[in-house]
Design a protein around this motif. Structure first.
Motif, PDB file in Angstrom:
ATOM      1  N   SER A 162      24.466  66.208  72.295  1.00  0.00           N
ATOM      2  CA  SER A 162      25.139  67.458  71.894  1.00  0.00           C
ATOM      3  C   SER A 162      26.510  67.147  71.269  1.00  0.00           C
ATOM      4  O   SER A 162      26.915  67.794  70.311  1.00  0.00           O
ATOM      5  CB  SER A 162      25.311  68.381  73.095  1.00  0.00           C
ATOM      6  N   LEU A 163      27.185  66.132  71.785  1.00  0.00           N
ATOM      7  CA  LEU A 163      28.496  65.759  71.237  1.00  0.00           C
ATOM      8  C   LEU A 163      28.336  65.137  69.839  1.00  0.00           C
ATOM      9  O   LEU A 163      29.145  65.380  68.937  1.00  0.00           O
ATOM     10  CB  LEU A 163      29.192  64.766  72.188  1.00  0.00           C
ATOM     11  N   MET A 164      27.270  64.382  69.663  1.00  0.00           N
ATOM     12  CA  MET A 164      27.012  63.780  68.347  1.00  0.00           C
ATOM     13  C   MET A 164      26.768  64.889  67.319  1.00  0.00           C
ATOM     14  O   MET A 164      27.297  64.870  66.211  1.00  0.00           O
ATOM     15  CB  MET A 164      25.810  62.822  68.431  1.00  0.00           C
ATOM     16  N   ARG A 165      25.946  65.862  67.741  1.00  0.00           N
ATOM     17  CA  ARG A 165      25.614  66.971  66.833  1.00  0.00           C
ATOM     18  C   ARG A 165      26.861  67.788  66.502  1.00  0.00           C
ATOM     19  O   ARG A 165      27.123  68.128  65.349  1.00  0.00           O
ATOM     20  CB  ARG A 165      24.578  67.873  67.511  1.00  0.00           C
ATOM     21  N   GLN A 166      27.644  68.063  67.546  1.00  0.00           N
ATOM     22  CA  GLN A 166      28.852  68.879  67.370  1.00  0.00           C
ATOM     23  C   GLN A 166      29.855  68.185  66.434  1.00  0.00           C
ATOM     24  O   GLN A 166      30.461  68.828  65.574  1.00  0.00           O
ATOM     25  CB  GLN A 166      29.483  69.069  68.757  1.00  0.00           C
ATOM     26  N   THR A 167      30.003  66.883  66.594  1.00  0.00           N
ATOM     27  CA  THR A 167      30.948  66.148  65.730  1.00  0.00           C
ATOM     28  C   THR A 167      30.473  66.198  64.277  1.00  0.00           C
ATOM     29  O   THR A 167      31.272  66.429  63.360  1.00  0.00           O
ATOM     30  CB  THR A 167      31.094  64.674  66.185  1.00  0.00           C
ATOM     31  N   LEU A 168      29.168  66.009  64.071  1.00  0.00           N
ATOM     32  CA  LEU A 168      28.637  66.058  62.695  1.00  0.00           C
ATOM     33  C   LEU A 168      28.821  67.459  62.107  1.00  0.00           C
ATOM     34  O   LEU A 168      29.173  67.603  60.933  1.00  0.00           O
ATOM     35  CB  LEU A 168      27.152  65.659  62.684  1.00  0.00           C
ATOM     36  N   ASP A 169      28.627  68.501  62.931  1.00  0.00           N
ATOM     37  CA  ASP A 169      28.774  69.878  62.443  1.00  0.00           C
ATOM     38  C   ASP A 169      30.221  70.156  62.033  1.00  0.00           C
ATOM     39  O   ASP A 169      30.479  70.755  60.990  1.00  0.00           O
ATOM     40  CB  ASP A 169      28.364  70.887  63.527  1.00  0.00           C
ATOM     41  N   LEU A 170      31.178  69.720  62.880  1.00  0.00           N
ATOM     42  CA  LEU A 170      32.588  69.972  62.570  1.00  0.00           C
ATOM     43  C   LEU A 170      33.025  69.180  61.338  1.00  0.00           C
ATOM     44  O   LEU A 170      33.815  69.632  60.514  1.00  0.00           O
ATOM     45  CB  LEU A 170      33.469  69.604  63.776  1.00  0.00           C
TER      46      LEU A 170
ATOM     47  N   GLY B 153      47.222  56.523  65.696  1.00  0.00           N
ATOM     48  CA  GLY B 153      47.260  57.767  66.467  1.00  0.00           C
ATOM     49  C   GLY B 153      46.465  58.872  65.783  1.00  0.00           C
ATOM     50  O   GLY B 153      46.120  58.774  64.607  1.00  0.00           O
ATOM     51  N   PHE B 154      46.158  59.908  66.547  1.00  0.00           N
ATOM     52  CA  PHE B 154      45.407  61.031  65.982  1.00  0.00           C
ATOM     53  C   PHE B 154      46.344  61.988  65.239  1.00  0.00           C
ATOM     54  O   PHE B 154      45.935  62.731  64.371  1.00  0.00           O
ATOM     55  CB  PHE B 154      44.707  61.816  67.108  1.00  0.00           C
ATOM     56  N   ASP B 155      47.634  61.954  65.630  1.00  0.00           N
ATOM     57  CA  ASP B 155      48.566  62.912  65.033  1.00  0.00           C
ATOM     58  C   ASP B 155      48.688  62.704  63.537  1.00  0.00           C
ATOM     59  O   ASP B 155      48.802  61.579  63.070  1.00  0.00           O
ATOM     60  CB  ASP B 155      49.961  62.758  65.663  1.00  0.00           C
ATOM     61  N   GLY B 156      48.708  63.801  62.828  1.00  0.00           N
ATOM     62  CA  GLY B 156      48.912  63.706  61.390  1.00  0.00           C
ATOM     63  C   GLY B 156      47.675  63.263  60.629  1.00  0.00           C
ATOM     64  O   GLY B 156      47.686  63.183  59.410  1.00  0.00           O
ATOM     65  N   ILE B 157      46.609  62.945  61.317  1.00  0.00           N
ATOM     66  CA  ILE B 157      45.378  62.552  60.628  1.00  0.00           C
ATOM     67  C   ILE B 157      44.403  63.729  60.647  1.00  0.00           C
ATOM     68  O   ILE B 157      43.906  64.162  59.615  1.00  0.00           O
ATOM     69  CB  ILE B 157      44.700  61.341  61.319  1.00  0.00           C
ATOM     70  N   TYR B 158      44.182  64.267  61.849  1.00  0.00           N
ATOM     71  CA  TYR B 158      43.230  65.359  61.948  1.00  0.00           C
ATOM     72  C   TYR B 158      43.893  66.688  61.608  1.00  0.00           C
ATOM     73  O   TYR B 158      45.003  66.966  62.044  1.00  0.00           O
ATOM     74  CB  TYR B 158      42.601  65.401  63.354  1.00  0.00           C
ATOM     75  N   PRO B 159      43.189  67.507  60.853  1.00  0.00           N
ATOM     76  CA  PRO B 159      43.715  68.828  60.512  1.00  0.00           C
ATOM     77  C   PRO B 159      43.623  69.768  61.723  1.00  0.00           C
ATOM     78  O   PRO B 159      42.903  69.477  62.679  1.00  0.00           O
ATOM     79  CB  PRO B 159      42.758  69.288  59.415  1.00  0.00           C
ATOM     80  N   ASP B 160      44.347  70.877  61.687  1.00  0.00           N
ATOM     81  CA  ASP B 160      44.288  71.843  62.792  1.00  0.00           C
ATOM     82  C   ASP B 160      42.965  72.604  62.793  1.00  0.00           C
ATOM     83  O   ASP B 160      42.526  73.111  63.808  1.00  0.00           O
ATOM     84  CB  ASP B 160      45.428  72.873  62.660  1.00  0.00           C
ATOM     85  N   THR B 161      42.387  72.719  61.611  1.00  0.00           N
ATOM     86  CA  THR B 161      41.087  73.389  61.518  1.00  0.00           C
ATOM     87  C   THR B 161      40.095  72.428  60.876  1.00  0.00           C
ATOM     88  O   THR B 161      40.514  71.574  60.089  1.00  0.00           O
ATOM     89  CB  THR B 161      41.180  74.663  60.647  1.00  0.00           C
ATOM     90  N   PRO B 162      38.836  72.540  61.170  1.00  0.00           N
ATOM     91  CA  PRO B 162      38.227  73.496  62.081  1.00  0.00           C
ATOM     92  C   PRO B 162      38.684  73.265  63.528  1.00  0.00           C
ATOM     93  O   PRO B 162      38.923  72.123  63.918  1.00  0.00           O
ATOM     94  CB  PRO B 162      36.723  73.232  61.941  1.00  0.00           C
ATOM     95  N   ALA B 163      38.767  74.361  64.271  1.00  0.00           N
ATOM     96  CA  ALA B 163      39.220  74.280  65.657  1.00  0.00           C
ATOM     97  C   ALA B 163      38.328  73.307  66.428  1.00  0.00           C
ATOM     98  O   ALA B 163      37.113  73.322  66.280  1.00  0.00           O
ATOM     99  CB  ALA B 163      39.155  75.667  66.280  1.00  0.00           C
TER     100      ALA B 163
ATOM    101  N   PHE C 162      38.061  70.141  66.066  1.00  0.00           N
ATOM    102  CA  PHE C 162      37.662  68.911  65.343  1.00  0.00           C
ATOM    103  C   PHE C 162      38.332  67.677  65.950  1.00  0.00           C
ATOM    104  O   PHE C 162      37.696  66.680  66.256  1.00  0.00           O
ATOM    105  CB  PHE C 162      38.035  69.061  63.862  1.00  0.00           C
ATOM    106  N   ARG C 163      39.635  67.799  66.140  1.00  0.00           N
ATOM    107  CA  ARG C 163      40.376  66.659  66.686  1.00  0.00           C
ATOM    108  C   ARG C 163      39.909  66.315  68.105  1.00  0.00           C
ATOM    109  O   ARG C 163      39.645  65.154  68.416  1.00  0.00           O
ATOM    110  CB  ARG C 163      41.874  66.982  66.684  1.00  0.00           C
ATOM    111  N   GLU C 164      39.769  67.348  68.962  1.00  0.00           N
ATOM    112  CA  GLU C 164      39.392  67.111  70.353  1.00  0.00           C
ATOM    113  C   GLU C 164      38.007  66.457  70.447  1.00  0.00           C
ATOM    114  O   GLU C 164      37.795  65.493  71.182  1.00  0.00           O
ATOM    115  CB  GLU C 164      39.384  68.426  71.154  1.00  0.00           C
ATOM    116  N   VAL C 165      37.081  67.006  69.649  1.00  0.00           N
ATOM    117  CA  VAL C 165      35.711  66.490  69.678  1.00  0.00           C
ATOM    118  C   VAL C 165      35.684  65.053  69.122  1.00  0.00           C
ATOM    119  O   VAL C 165      34.994  64.178  69.640  1.00  0.00           O
ATOM    120  CB  VAL C 165      34.781  67.451  68.885  1.00  0.00           C
ATOM    121  N   SER C 166      36.509  64.811  68.100  1.00  0.00           N
ATOM    122  CA  SER C 166      36.555  63.460  67.522  1.00  0.00           C
ATOM    123  C   SER C 166      37.128  62.468  68.533  1.00  0.00           C
ATOM    124  O   SER C 166      36.631  61.353  68.675  1.00  0.00           O
ATOM    125  CB  SER C 166      37.397  63.450  66.245  1.00  0.00           C
ATOM    126  N   GLU C 167      38.168  62.905  69.243  1.00  0.00           N
ATOM    127  CA  GLU C 167      38.747  62.021  70.272  1.00  0.00           C
ATOM    128  C   GLU C 167      37.727  61.737  71.369  1.00  0.00           C
ATOM    129  O   GLU C 167      37.627  60.624  71.877  1.00  0.00           O
ATOM    130  CB  GLU C 167      39.982  62.674  70.909  1.00  0.00           C
TER     131      GLU C 167
END
Ligand SMILES: O=C(O)CCC(=O)C(=O)O
Ligand SMILES: [Fe+2]
Length: 320
Positions: free
Chosen positions: A56-64, A109-119, A121-126
């Protein structure tokens, strides 16, 4: 072996002890290691199931990732850190292939790389990054055993996961005249994981034939990189692979690639177990990993990224 095999890693995951004395479990692990050993020698590719990363996490990351790449260019370009490799970038030459990507490495670091949207995205990628790191440690341990290296050898050689990197990639459909998604190459690092969606297009070269790595829900692809090929003195193959863009109009391909890396200051050379100890000549001279990656980058930039111009590991090959 004429197909890229898929192995179930649960016998290595569902038991905390590395050195179990459960005979049945040991027999299962032995069988899996035989398959992996043969796959690494023949293809440099295999697939893993029950690897600890939730489907489910793999699918969610690909979707985002898909949502992000569908944003207008100006949104995506806000994540560009050019001329640095991290952040959003595009590969857009008929030689190197056409894809766009978002690259992350814990060093930056993740800061400044991942955008704020889609909501999310950063958390799921981490989250997927940390799962893939754990799976990497398991695969590293298995490869260590497959190569009959002293316990924990690869882990002690390469303990710093800050040099790993993860890429989200999108490949847009082929045109009538051009379908190169990512040119024929080998990965420089130790080994790589690829999570692909159901579109397909990744291919591996074996005996001059391109073999498609067919999508399979829940599977992660593992491919061996140059570092393991050199350490093992060619026992394991750094697979030549490429991506062909989808032919169906409107259908893009998405993948997430995790590079199990190596610190630049590490010295890479064929190990004595595969040379002196067994009376075989080293097939490569030794080098610092950072020198090799710098050469690869320089050449890519200078030569307009044609596959044949890229410095490959053969640069360090010794004559027979
Ligand atoms: O997108 C893929 O399936 C593979 C990408 C790849 O080979 C790479 O990034 O090195
Ligand atoms: Fe690759």
């Amino acid at each position: 072996m004429d197909r890229i095999p898929t192995v179930d890693l649960s016998p290595f995951l569902n038991c905390n002890e590395v050195d179990s004395d459960d005979d049945q479990l040991l027999a299962q692990r032995k069988k899996i290691k035989e398959v992996i050993n043969e796959a690494c020698s023949e293809f440099g590719f295999f697939q893993i199931l029950n690897h600890g990363v939730p489907t489910s996490l793999m699918r969610q990351t690909l979707d985002l990732s898909k949502t992000f790449f569908n944003y207008p260019d100006e949104e995506k370009l806000k994540c560009s850190r050019a001329p640095f490799a991290v952040g959003y970038n595009r590969q857009a030459s008929p030689h190197s292939g056409q894809n766009e990507y978002l690259l992350f490495s814990p060093r930056f670091g993740f800061d400044g790389i991942y955008p704020d949207t889609p909501a999310g995205f950063r958390e799921v990628s981490e989250e997927i990054f940390s799962h893939l790191t754990k799976t990497g440690l398991v695969v590293e341990r298995i490869l260590n055993e497959c190569l009959n290296l002293p316990p924990n050898f690869l882990h002690e050689y390469n303990p710093d996961r800050n040099h790993d990197a993860m890429i989200h990639r999108r490949y847009q459909p082929a045109t009538d005249t051009e379908n190169n998604g990512l040119y024929s190459h080998q990965d420089a690092n130790c080994f790589t994981f690829v999570v692909q969606d159901n579109v397909g297009g990744l291919e591996v070269l074996k005996d001059d034939i391109w073999i498609p790595v067919l999508p399979s829900e829940g599977c992660i692809i593992v491919n061996i990189g140059d570092v393991l090929q050199v350490l093992s003195n060619n026992r394991y193959k750094s697979a030549t692979h490429r991506v062909v863009r989808p032919t169906a109009a409107q259908q893009s391909r998405h993948s997430i690639i995790y590079f199990y890396g190596l610190e630049g200051d590490k010295w890479v050379e064929p190990l004595p177990q595969f040379t002196k100890t067994i009376d075989e000549k080293p097939k490569y001279k030794g080098f610092y990993y950072k020198d090799y990656t710098a050469l690869r980058m320089k050449n890519i930039q200078l030569q307009g990224s044609r596959s044949e111009d890229v410095i490959r590991i053969t640069h360090y090959a010794l004559p027979d």
